[in-house]
Design a protein around this motif. Structure first.
Motif, PDB file in Angstrom:
ATOM      1  N   LYS A  74      27.589 -26.177  24.373  1.00  0.00           N
ATOM      2  CA  LYS A  74      27.586 -24.861  24.390  1.00  0.00           C
ATOM      3  C   LYS A  74      28.018 -24.098  23.077  1.00  0.00           C
ATOM      4  N   TYR A 112      29.017 -31.949  21.188  1.00  0.00           N
ATOM      5  CA  TYR A 112      28.704 -33.274  22.644  1.00  0.00           C
ATOM      6  C   TYR A 112      27.800 -31.965  23.229  1.00  0.00           C
ATOM      7  N   HIS A 113      27.851 -30.646  24.109  1.00  0.00           N
ATOM      8  CA  HIS A 113      27.752 -30.415  24.955  1.00  0.00           C
ATOM      9  C   HIS A 113      26.804 -29.095  24.621  1.00  0.00           C
ATOM     10  N   CYS A 142      28.868 -26.590  20.270  1.00  0.00           N
ATOM     11  CA  CYS A 142      29.463 -27.735  19.862  1.00  0.00           C
ATOM     12  C   CYS A 142      28.583 -29.349  20.468  1.00  0.00           C
ATOM     13  N   ASP A 192      29.029 -18.605  29.806  1.00  0.00           N
ATOM     14  CA  ASP A 192      30.214 -18.887  30.781  1.00  0.00           C
ATOM     15  C   ASP A 192      31.849 -17.849  29.917  1.00  0.00           C
ATOM     16  N   TYR A 200      35.033 -18.755  29.537  1.00  0.00           N
ATOM     17  CA  TYR A 200      36.021 -18.992  28.470  1.00  0.00           C
ATOM     18  C   TYR A 200      35.523 -19.233  26.338  1.00  0.00           C
ATOM     19  N   HIS A 236      34.820 -26.749  26.712  1.00  0.00           N
ATOM     20  CA  HIS A 236      34.242 -26.877  27.866  1.00  0.00           C
ATOM     21  C   HIS A 236      35.089 -27.939  28.337  1.00  0.00           C
ATOM     22  N   LYS A 237      35.056 -29.020  27.154  1.00  0.00           N
ATOM     23  CA  LYS A 237      36.104 -30.245  28.193  1.00  0.00           C
ATOM     24  C   LYS A 237      37.118 -31.202  27.183  1.00  0.00           C
ATOM     25  N   MET A 238      37.606 -29.298  26.635  1.00  0.00           N
ATOM     26  CA  MET A 238      38.780 -29.748  25.783  1.00  0.00           C
ATOM     27  C   MET A 238      38.961 -30.960  25.247  1.00  0.00           C
ATOM     28  N   GLN A 239      37.858 -30.885  23.937  1.00  0.00           N
ATOM     29  CA  GLN A 239      37.147 -32.143  22.778  1.00  0.00           C
ATOM     30  C   GLN A 239      37.850 -31.502  21.560  1.00  0.00           C
ATOM     31  N   CYS A 275      37.021 -27.451  21.480  1.00  0.00           N
ATOM     32  CA  CYS A 275      35.277 -26.945  22.329  1.00  0.00           C
ATOM     33  C   CYS A 275      36.828 -26.750  24.003  1.00  0.00           C
TER      34      CYS A 275
END
Length: 117
Positions: free
Chosen positions: A84, A81-82, A79, A97, A99, A57-60, A55
């Motif tokens: 997105k 987690y967040h 995602c 966004d 990206y 957004h947070k590079m996970q 992802c």
């Protein structure tokens, strides 16, 4: 079965895993040529999609565990987690966004899933 993508002749098809390795209406991560690829089985529609597992957004490395669905008919992954969301056809960020993610063509043949790189 092939997902609806224009597939350039330069695509190299790689075995991902047997169909049975992917949950119905869910995703799993495979490693191909050193890349983590998230592969999704939309079993309710009979379609398959693949994208980068990371992802942006947070590079996970988490998209394979994301929530899948559609947004006005556009297949997407969110995602976990967040939340997105990204189009599984174009890689566009559906939250507006800048990206995006890489997407890859998928085909299924003789019980095996292939990803085009």
């Amino acid at each position: 079965m092939t997902t609806e993508f224009e597939t350039p002749e330069t695509v190299s098809w790689h075995v991902a895993a047997p169909v049975s390795a992917f949950p119905a209406d869910g995703g799993a991560c495979v490693k191909i040529d050193g890349r983590q690829i998230a592969v999704f089985n939309f079993s309710h529609t009979g379609e398959w999609y693949a994208c980068q597992n990371m992802c942006p957004h947070k590079m996970q490395m988490i998209l394979s565990r994301g929530l899948i669905g559609d947004q006005q008919g556009e297949p997407k992954v969110a995602c976990p987690y967040h939340k997105k969301t990204f189009s599984l056809c174009t890689g566009e960020n559906l939250n507006g966004d800048s990206y995006r993610i890489e997407t890859y063509p998928v085909r299924v043949d003789a019980g095996m899933v292939y990803v085009g790189l």
